[in-house]
Scaffold this active site. Structure first.
Site, PDB file in Angstrom:
ATOM      1  N   SER A   1       0.829  -1.202   0.000  1.00 41.14           N
ATOM      2  CA  SER A   1       0.000   0.000   0.000  1.00 41.14           C
ATOM      3  C   SER A   1       0.866   1.256   0.000  1.00 41.14           C
ATOM      4  O   SER A   1       1.690   1.437  -0.905  1.00 41.14           O
ATOM      5  CB  SER A   1      -0.951  -0.060   1.195  1.00 41.14           C
ATOM      6  OG  SER A   1      -1.964   0.890   1.080  1.00 41.14           O
TER       7      SER A   1
ATOM      8  N   ASP B   1      -8.919  -5.173  -5.505  1.00 40.97           N
ATOM      9  CA  ASP B   1      -8.379  -4.544  -4.302  1.00 40.97           C
ATOM     10  C   ASP B   1      -9.285  -3.384  -3.918  1.00 40.97           C
ATOM     11  O   ASP B   1      -9.549  -2.506  -4.735  1.00 40.97           O
ATOM     12  CB  ASP B   1      -6.956  -4.044  -4.588  1.00 40.97           C
ATOM     13  CG  ASP B   1      -6.229  -3.552  -3.355  1.00 40.97           C
ATOM     14  OD1 ASP B   1      -6.842  -2.827  -2.550  1.00 40.97           O
ATOM     15  OD2 ASP B   1      -5.040  -3.869  -3.208  1.00 40.97           O
TER      16      ASP B   1
ATOM     17  N   HIS C   1      -6.839  -6.339  -0.040  1.00 34.14           N
ATOM     18  CA  HIS C   1      -5.824  -5.294  -0.175  1.00 34.14           C
ATOM     19  C   HIS C   1      -4.457  -5.905   0.095  1.00 34.14           C
ATOM     20  O   HIS C   1      -4.093  -6.172   1.231  1.00 34.14           O
ATOM     21  CB  HIS C   1      -6.113  -4.158   0.801  1.00 34.14           C
ATOM     22  CG  HIS C   1      -5.203  -2.987   0.649  1.00 34.14           C
ATOM     23  ND1 HIS C   1      -4.664  -2.609  -0.563  1.00 34.14           N
ATOM     24  CD2 HIS C   1      -4.723  -2.095   1.563  1.00 34.14           C
ATOM     25  CE1 HIS C   1      -3.899  -1.541  -0.386  1.00 34.14           C
ATOM     26  NE2 HIS C   1      -3.912  -1.214   0.893  1.00 34.14           N
TER      27      HIS C   1
END
Length: 512
Positions: free
Chosen positions: A228, A450, A478
């Site tokens: 991320s 995602d 995710h």
């Protein structure tokens, strides 16, 4: 990746990295999309030794102590301001899980779970033991809390739980002046307590910290794994120090060239796509709590639950915003879908929102023991240090653009306006897009459904980087590596980490 979703009484980080959700179920996670401003002072040439002023930081040998579960912990000194390395110092909290015996050790594998604001210490403890043994034999698994975060020199603005509760909305109707006044009051409190740290909290500084950490750990080149927002931190490092990259895995990537409001709109859409995937699966399960057995009416059921909680909070405290935050949290890993079904069932049938609150407040930084991390204020500080300022008008337009995504759209973009009151001058000049020209090959991983970082962002980041390869996971959640349950993804990343072997161009792993 975190964006804040303002609500009537509470703001929630909707988009956070899920590594710790899987490892600790509902502990915390991931990130505000941030493109990098150019560093104030160019980093040292990638192939050169550090400057004389920085040499003592690179040469330090920390004192490692046992800190449980096989981990060792230490503190590492870095300069507050890389333009003034002889000035004030801050510390980074670091932990490591030493490599297993019986393998040819390569070096340290430095992790970042996302955020910004996520704890790398917690991330290493959660993910370290679940790496494949062949990876564990080659690497010490290393976590660190970035500057401003957790056990490193932290940003302090009120008690973390109080800060979370006082995050106010930005309404474009009644109450706007009150909301802006509250944000200004919070910003003033942060300036009073941490004003000396706030100008030096950005991602470029954190990337330079990683290079100090690499040297302190005794590695000639960096081995890095970021999820991320951690993909942005890793890309920033590779751009500053391309010759010092051995391997870098960037999983759940962000497009560094996208504008803030476009990111907010894309993220609202991704959350809706993830919700649809969860709902389709839910309707095949015996414990699915939805009364309707088709998709559209289930969306109305969720909307009705949110409206009812807003009018009369569940359990006397759980409002509609927290219900939505818990819903979003449950979408971050397919492994959480059974828990999310249970949480929604309790909310629908018993008006009991405690499980949803556990998920939602976990995203905001509440630990299972009830204490809070400082991830919300740290994430806000990093975001406001990194980004040029937007305007209320731009945020309002983005909010209108997201209203097509009925569950999570509408006001996802509004949190960007919080930085207007922040006591740090925004970056000047054009944003710097990382290219990492001359780096070793970098592996980017993107998941098709995602909820936080759309697959298109992974495609874009791969294109921006000078030497990168994309691995696509046709799955949900995710982050894919170690999180998605895909042996295909895990094996491909393991080969890359150990041997530097990239998957073939256009590689795709099937859903599990």
């Amino acid at each position: 990746m975190l964006f804040q979703r303002p609500g009537k009484t509470r703001a929630a980080f909707l988009v956070m990295h899920v590594a710790l959700l899987v490892a600790a179920v509902i502990m915390m996670l991931t990130g505000c999309a941030t493109a990098r401003p150019a560093p104030a002072t160019p980093a040292p040439d990638a192939g050169s030794a550090p400057s004389a002023a920085l040499a003592p930081y690179y040469a330090q040998r920390p004192s490692w102590t046992d800190c449980g579960q096989g981990f060792q912990c230490a503190k590492v000194r870095v300069p507050l301001d890389y333009d003034d390395p002889g000035g004030r110092q801050i510390t980074l909290a670091v932990n490591r899980l030493p490599a297993l015996p019986g393998g040819e050790r390569i070096g340290s594998l430095i992790l970042n779970p996302g955020g910004p604001g996520g704890s790398g210490l917690d991330n290493a403890r959660g993910t370290g033991p679940i790496f494949d043994r062949q990876v564990r034999k080659r690497f010490d698994v290393v976590g660190f809390d970035p500057r401003g975060v957790g056990e490193s020199t932290p940003v302090r603005c009120l008690d973390p739980a109080e800060f979370a509760k006082r995050q106010a909305p930005l309404s474009f109707g009644d109450g706007e002046k009150e909301a802006v006044a509250e944000w200004r009051a919070l910003a003033a409190e942060c300036a009073r307590t941490s004003g000396w740290l706030l100008p030096h909290i950005g991602t470029v500084d954190a990337a330079r910290d990683i290079d100090v950490l690499r040297a302190v750990l005794g590695d000639r080149r960096l081995n890095y794994l970021g999820w991320s927002y951690g993909t942005e931190l890793g890309a920033a490092y590779a751009d500053l120090f391309p010759a010092k990259v051995r391997v870098a895995v960037l999983d759940g990537a962000v497009d560094p060239a996208a504008e803030p409001m476009d990111l907010a709109v894309a993220q609202a859409k991704s959350l809706e796509v993830a919700l649809r995937a969860f709902t389709e699966d839910c309707l095949t399960q015996d414990d699915c709590p939805f009364r309707s057995r088709t998709l559209e009416p289930t969306a109305s059921e969720i909307a009705a639950l949110v409206e009812a909680a807003e009018a009369r909070p569940l359990n006397g405290r759980i409002d509609g915003d927290l219900v939505l935050t818990g819903l979003a949290a449950g979408l971050y890993s397919k492994q959480l879908w059974p828990l999310l079904r249970k949480a929604l069932g309790a909310a629908f049938q018993k008006k009991d929102g405690e499980l949803l609150a556990d998920l939602g407040e976990g995203l905001m930084g509440r630990r299972p023991d009830g204490t809070w991390t400082n991830q919300m204020v740290a994430g806000l500080a990093i975001r406001c240090a990194d980004w040029p300022r937007t305007t209320r008008q731009a945020a309002a337009e983005a909010a209108r653009r997201t209203r097509d995504y009925r569950t999570f759209g509408g006001d996802l973009a509004l949190a960007w306006v919080q930085c207007l009151s922040w006591p740090v001058q925004p970056p000047k000049g054009p944003r710097s897009i990382p290219h990492a020209k001359g780096s070793a090959p970098i592996l980017v991983v993107g998941t098709l459904r995602d909820p936080a970082t759309p697959h298109a962002w992974a495609v874009a980041l791969t294109g921006h980087l000078d030497n990168a390869r994309l691995l696509t996971y046709d799955g949900d959640g995710h982050g894919a590596y170690l999180l998605g349950g895909s042996n295909c993804v895990d094996d491909a990343v393991d080969r890359y980490l150990i041997d530097g072997e990239l998957p073939r161009e256009g590689s795709r792993c099937p859903a599990v």
